[in-house]
Motif scaffolding. Structure first.
Motif, mmCIF file in Angstrom:
data_model
loop_
_atom_site.group_PDB
_atom_site.id
_atom_site.type_symbol
_atom_site.label_atom_id
_atom_site.label_comp_id
_atom_site.label_asym_id
_atom_site.label_seq_id
_atom_site.Cartn_x
_atom_site.Cartn_y
_atom_site.Cartn_z
ATOM 1 N N PHE A 10 -5.506 6.520 5.487
ATOM 2 C CA PHE A 10 -6.013 7.481 4.502
ATOM 3 C C PHE A 10 -4.854 8.361 4.042
ATOM 4 C CE2 PHE A 10 -9.449 6.251 7.274
ATOM 5 C CZ PHE A 10 -10.481 5.956 6.376
ATOM 6 N N ASP A 11 -4.594 8.346 2.749
ATOM 7 C CA ASP A 11 -3.431 9.046 2.208
ATOM 8 C C ASP A 11 -3.811 10.324 1.440
ATOM 9 O OD1 ASP A 11 -2.210 6.752 3.139
ATOM 10 O OD2 ASP A 11 -1.141 6.314 1.272
ATOM 11 N N ASP A 12 -2.811 11.164 1.273
ATOM 12 C CA ASP A 12 -2.808 12.311 0.348
ATOM 13 C C ASP A 12 -3.524 13.558 0.864
ATOM 14 O OD1 ASP A 12 -1.471 10.534 -1.230
ATOM 15 O OD2 ASP A 12 -2.994 10.416 -2.807
ATOM 16 N N GLY A 13 -4.098 13.494 2.054
ATOM 17 C CA GLY A 13 -4.767 14.679 2.581
ATOM 18 C C GLY A 13 -3.804 15.582 3.329
ATOM 19 N N ASN A 60 3.821 10.680 7.747
ATOM 20 C CA ASN A 60 4.487 11.552 6.762
ATOM 21 C C ASN A 60 4.382 10.902 5.378
ATOM 22 O OD1 ASN A 60 6.647 12.675 5.129
ATOM 23 N ND2 ASN A 60 7.608 13.432 7.007
ATOM 24 N N HIS A 61 3.898 11.661 4.393
ATOM 25 C CA HIS A 61 3.681 11.112 3.041
ATOM 26 C C HIS A 61 4.383 11.966 1.978
ATOM 27 C CE1 HIS A 61 1.766 8.408 0.278
ATOM 28 N NE2 HIS A 61 0.868 9.256 -0.175
ATOM 29 N N THR A 62 5.477 12.589 2.363
ATOM 30 C CA THR A 62 6.285 13.516 1.546
ATOM 31 C C THR A 62 5.587 14.862 1.343
ATOM 32 O OG1 THR A 62 5.564 12.992 -0.744
ATOM 33 C CG2 THR A 62 7.289 11.586 0.272
ATOM 34 N N THR A 64 5.478 16.937 -1.723
ATOM 35 C CA THR A 64 4.743 17.136 -2.989
ATOM 36 C C THR A 64 4.306 15.829 -3.625
ATOM 37 O OG1 THR A 64 6.786 17.151 -4.279
ATOM 38 C CG2 THR A 64 5.968 19.292 -3.489
ATOM 39 N N HIS A 65 4.583 14.691 -2.935
ATOM 40 C CA HIS A 65 4.142 13.384 -3.468
ATOM 41 C C HIS A 65 4.814 13.057 -4.809
ATOM 42 C CE1 HIS A 65 1.124 10.169 -4.372
ATOM 43 N NE2 HIS A 65 0.907 10.193 -3.084
ATOM 44 N N PRO A 66 6.118 13.244 -4.926
ATOM 45 C CA PRO A 66 6.775 12.989 -6.217
ATOM 46 C C PRO A 66 6.791 11.503 -6.559
ATOM 47 C CG PRO A 66 8.400 13.424 -4.518
ATOM 48 C CD PRO A 66 7.054 13.682 -3.899
ATOM 49 N N PRO A 111 5.118 7.968 -1.745
ATOM 50 C CA PRO A 111 4.092 8.141 -2.767
ATOM 51 C C PRO A 111 3.953 6.875 -3.606
ATOM 52 C CG PRO A 111 5.640 9.973 -2.782
ATOM 53 C CD PRO A 111 6.203 8.938 -1.866
ATOM 54 N N GLY A 112 2.738 6.401 -3.766
ATOM 55 C CA GLY A 112 2.521 5.200 -4.559
ATOM 56 C C GLY A 112 3.128 3.954 -3.941
ATOM 57 N N GLY A 113 3.504 4.037 -2.668
ATOM 58 C CA GLY A 113 4.137 2.891 -2.011
ATOM 59 C C GLY A 113 5.579 2.675 -2.443
ATOM 60 N N MET A 176 -6.615 3.619 1.798
ATOM 61 C CA MET A 176 -7.687 4.460 1.261
ATOM 62 C C MET A 176 -7.146 5.882 1.108
ATOM 63 S SD MET A 176 -11.006 3.015 3.366
ATOM 64 C CE MET A 176 -10.161 2.614 4.885
ATOM 65 N N HIS A 177 -7.966 6.765 0.565
ATOM 66 C CA HIS A 177 -7.533 8.136 0.317
ATOM 67 C C HIS A 177 -8.639 9.121 0.696
ATOM 68 C CE1 HIS A 177 -4.758 5.765 -2.108
ATOM 69 N NE2 HIS A 177 -3.926 6.779 -2.074
ATOM 70 N N ASP A 178 -8.253 10.161 1.430
ATOM 71 C CA ASP A 178 -9.210 11.215 1.748
ATOM 72 C C ASP A 178 -8.986 12.439 0.865
ATOM 73 O OD1 ASP A 178 -6.790 11.546 3.150
ATOM 74 O OD2 ASP A 178 -7.721 12.880 4.618
HETATM 75 ZN ZN ZN Z 1 -0.274 9.005 -1.931
#
Ligand code: ZN
Length: 222
Positions: A10-13, A60-62, A64-66, A111-113, A176-178
């Motif tokens: 689950f990404d972006d949370g 870790n997903h960065t 600010t998700h640039p 971000p975005g793979g 997936m994304h939460d």
């Molecule tokens: Zn993401």
């Protein structure tokens, strides 16, 4: 007996739907992986503590998700940004994660793979992390802003494809994304993840029925 493994990711949370995802996972007794952004950890550290306390893996997903999404800052795919920018994004995020839960992340997802450049690989490896891509994209990063049975079915289709692909023993990773990355405007992508929460029990049941064990991004069963 089984050598079939799947990592639910689950990404972006963390975000407004994270607690709902955690409740579904707890009910099903499944451990998953959450790739969090530093900015969101900073605003919801309590949820990161819960994720770890409930046995899940933090990635870790960065910060600010640039990435190259209209409205995102800075523009450009993450793995092509200057090395010091990448390192800063990753280090600032790990710092927030450690502050929130006391554990260093061992996994990274761009971000975005966008995490395949050698520069990114070196930065990630130097910090004792490994890059974690996916084998199946449920598409919920572009979910509709309301509940949709049709959309949930399309997510299930992606999970079915992964279950078929992993039947020979190839470790599967389901994206997936939460939440939604804070750099993406609400008018471009909805932050509503109710469809993910709603279909998650069926995705879990699908893999269970296929003889899968739920594992971390390296395939280690949790
Ligand atoms: Zn993401």
């Amino acid at each position: 007996m089984t050598s079939r493994t799947v990592a639910l990711t689950f990404d972006d949370g963390p975000g407004p739907h994270t607690a709902e995802v955690l409740a579904v996972l707890a009910e099903a007794d499944v451990r998953a992986t959450f790739f969090v952004t530093g900015a969101h950890v900073q605003s919801r550290p309590d949820l990161v503590g819960r994720i770890v306390a409930e046995g899940h893996v933090i990635g870790n997903h960065t910060f600010t998700h640039p990435q190259d999404v209209p409205g995102s800052v800075p523009r450009g795919h993450f793995d092509r940004l200057p090395a010091q920018v990448q390192a800063g994004q990753i280090d600032d995020t790990s710092e927030q994660i450690v502050a929130a839960c006391g554990a260093e992340p061992r996994f990274f997802r761009g971000p975005g793979g966008h995490h395949f450049s050698t520069v990114t690989a070196e930065i990630v490896a130097a910090r004792g992390m490994s890059v974690s891509h996916w084998t199946a994209d449920t598409g919920d990063w572009n979910a509709p802003a309301t509940l949709s049975a049709t959309f949930q079915e399309s997510m299930l289709d992606a999970a079915r494809a992964a279950a078929a692909a992993g039947s020979s023993g190839k470790h599967q990773m389901v994206l997936m994304h939460d939440a939604k990355a804070s750099a993406e405007g609400e008018r471009e992508l909805s932050s509503f993840r109710g469809n993910t929460v709603a279909v998650l029990p069926r995705i879990i049941a699908l893999f269970r029925a296929g003889g899968y064990a739920f594992a971390d991004p390296l395939g280690v069963v949790r």
